[in-house]
Design a protein around this motif. Structure first.
Motif, PDB file in Angstrom:
ATOM      1  N   ASP A 104      -0.571   4.884  -1.499  1.00  0.00           N
ATOM      2  CA  ASP A 104      -0.917   5.464  -0.550  1.00  0.00           C
ATOM      3  C   ASP A 104      -0.833   6.579  -0.421  1.00  0.00           C
ATOM      4  O   ASP A 104      -1.354   7.199   0.285  1.00  0.00           O
ATOM      5  CB  ASP A 104      -2.280   4.381  -0.078  1.00  0.00           C
ATOM      6  CG  ASP A 104      -2.814   3.354  -1.062  1.00  0.00           C
ATOM      7  OD1 ASP A 104      -4.024   3.740  -2.067  1.00  0.00           O
ATOM      8  OD2 ASP A 104      -3.112   1.847  -0.455  1.00  0.00           O
ATOM      9  N   TYR A 121       0.375  -0.980   0.107  1.00  0.00           N
ATOM     10  CA  TYR A 121      -0.182  -0.184   0.468  1.00  0.00           C
ATOM     11  C   TYR A 121       0.912   1.117   0.300  1.00  0.00           C
ATOM     12  O   TYR A 121       0.060   2.297   0.155  1.00  0.00           O
ATOM     13  CB  TYR A 121      -0.802  -0.113   1.261  1.00  0.00           C
ATOM     14  CG  TYR A 121      -1.581  -0.962   0.925  1.00  0.00           C
ATOM     15  CD1 TYR A 121      -3.209  -1.371  -0.073  1.00  0.00           C
ATOM     16  CD2 TYR A 121      -1.714  -2.040   2.751  1.00  0.00           C
ATOM     17  CE1 TYR A 121      -3.703  -2.799   0.344  1.00  0.00           C
ATOM     18  CE2 TYR A 121      -3.036  -3.142   2.043  1.00  0.00           C
ATOM     19  CZ  TYR A 121      -3.853  -3.559   0.896  1.00  0.00           C
ATOM     20  OH  TYR A 121      -4.520  -4.561   1.200  1.00  0.00           O
ATOM     21  N   ASN A 127      -7.515   0.520   7.420  1.00  0.00           N
ATOM     22  CA  ASN A 127      -6.539  -0.500   7.269  1.00  0.00           C
ATOM     23  C   ASN A 127      -5.598  -0.763   6.316  1.00  0.00           C
ATOM     24  O   ASN A 127      -4.549  -1.363   7.092  1.00  0.00           O
ATOM     25  CB  ASN A 127      -8.209  -1.482   6.795  1.00  0.00           C
ATOM     26  CG  ASN A 127      -9.140  -1.845   7.656  1.00  0.00           C
ATOM     27  OD1 ASN A 127      -8.651  -1.515   8.558  1.00  0.00           O
ATOM     28  ND2 ASN A 127     -10.336  -1.624   6.733  1.00  0.00           N
ATOM     29  N   ARG A 128      -5.101   0.064   5.628  1.00  0.00           N
ATOM     30  CA  ARG A 128      -3.730   0.345   4.538  1.00  0.00           C
ATOM     31  C   ARG A 128      -3.057   1.115   5.903  1.00  0.00           C
ATOM     32  O   ARG A 128      -1.637   0.134   5.742  1.00  0.00           O
ATOM     33  CB  ARG A 128      -4.039   0.500   3.997  1.00  0.00           C
ATOM     34  CG  ARG A 128      -4.802  -0.416   2.432  1.00  0.00           C
ATOM     35  CD  ARG A 128      -5.275   0.922   1.665  1.00  0.00           C
ATOM     36  NE  ARG A 128      -6.051   0.301   0.298  1.00  0.00           N
ATOM     37  CZ  ARG A 128      -6.909   0.461  -0.741  1.00  0.00           C
ATOM     38  NH1 ARG A 128      -5.819   1.734  -1.202  1.00  0.00           N
ATOM     39  NH2 ARG A 128      -6.879   0.095  -1.348  1.00  0.00           N
ATOM     40  N   ASP A 176     -13.171   1.568   9.872  1.00  0.00           N
ATOM     41  CA  ASP A 176     -14.648   0.661   8.477  1.00  0.00           C
ATOM     42  C   ASP A 176     -13.906   1.359   7.195  1.00  0.00           C
ATOM     43  O   ASP A 176     -14.238   0.737   6.773  1.00  0.00           O
ATOM     44  CB  ASP A 176     -16.011   1.289   9.097  1.00  0.00           C
ATOM     45  CG  ASP A 176     -16.408   2.281   8.588  1.00  0.00           C
ATOM     46  OD1 ASP A 176     -15.237   3.356   9.536  1.00  0.00           O
ATOM     47  OD2 ASP A 176     -16.990   2.744   8.179  1.00  0.00           O
ATOM     48  N   LEU A 177     -12.711   2.498   7.225  1.00  0.00           N
ATOM     49  CA  LEU A 177     -12.099   2.769   6.308  1.00  0.00           C
ATOM     50  C   LEU A 177     -10.830   2.182   5.175  1.00  0.00           C
ATOM     51  O   LEU A 177     -10.069   1.866   6.491  1.00  0.00           O
ATOM     52  CB  LEU A 177     -11.478   4.319   6.352  1.00  0.00           C
ATOM     53  CG  LEU A 177     -13.539   5.108   6.189  1.00  0.00           C
ATOM     54  CD1 LEU A 177     -12.876   6.572   6.811  1.00  0.00           C
ATOM     55  CD2 LEU A 177     -14.269   5.519   5.316  1.00  0.00           C
ATOM     56  N   ASP A 178     -10.734   2.261   4.030  1.00  0.00           N
ATOM     57  CA  ASP A 178      -9.351   1.299   3.350  1.00  0.00           C
ATOM     58  C   ASP A 178      -8.307   1.984   4.110  1.00  0.00           C
ATOM     59  O   ASP A 178      -7.760   1.316   4.112  1.00  0.00           O
ATOM     60  CB  ASP A 178      -9.814   1.306   1.855  1.00  0.00           C
ATOM     61  CG  ASP A 178     -10.770   0.747   1.431  1.00  0.00           C
ATOM     62  OD1 ASP A 178     -11.306   0.094   2.256  1.00  0.00           O
ATOM     63  OD2 ASP A 178     -10.907   0.808   0.326  1.00  0.00           O
TER      64      ASP A 178
END
Length: 100
Positions: free
Chosen positions: A18, A15, A84-85, A79-81
């Motif tokens: 990002d 990731y 988690n990334r 709950d957001l990507d």
């Protein structure tokens, strides 16, 4: 600092892209700078690396990498990507940066 850390290693990870853009390029929520006291991004870390700021202390480099990802954990809901990334990247960075 070891030569391996002089490459743009963040781009090698799952990731990394990002987190590769400057914070200024994102439309951040107004409260971002209220909650995040020390904003940090890859371009800033790269600049510090190029200036030799980490040459004598890999722990400063480790601190900045972890701070950057921790900022994302603090700012964004689970709950957001991006949350988690960031958690994935913290775990991965710790594996690579743990001083043995």
């Amino acid at each position: 600092m070891k030569e391996i850390f002089k490459v743009n290693f963040i781009f090698l990870f799952r990731y990394g892209p990002d987190f590769a853009k400057p914070l200024k390029s994102f439309k951040l929520p107004d409260e971002y700078y209220i909650h995040i006291k020390k904003p940090l991004d890859i371009p800033e870390i790269r600049e510090r690396m190029n200036n030799g700021d980490y040459d004598d202390n890999i722990l400063l480099f480790q601190r900045d990498i972890l701070l950057m990802f921790t900022n994302a954990l603090v700012m964004y809901d689970r709950d957001l990507d991006i949350h988690n990334r960031a958690q994935y990247m913290i775990n991965y960075a710790m594996e690579l940066l743990t001083v043995k």
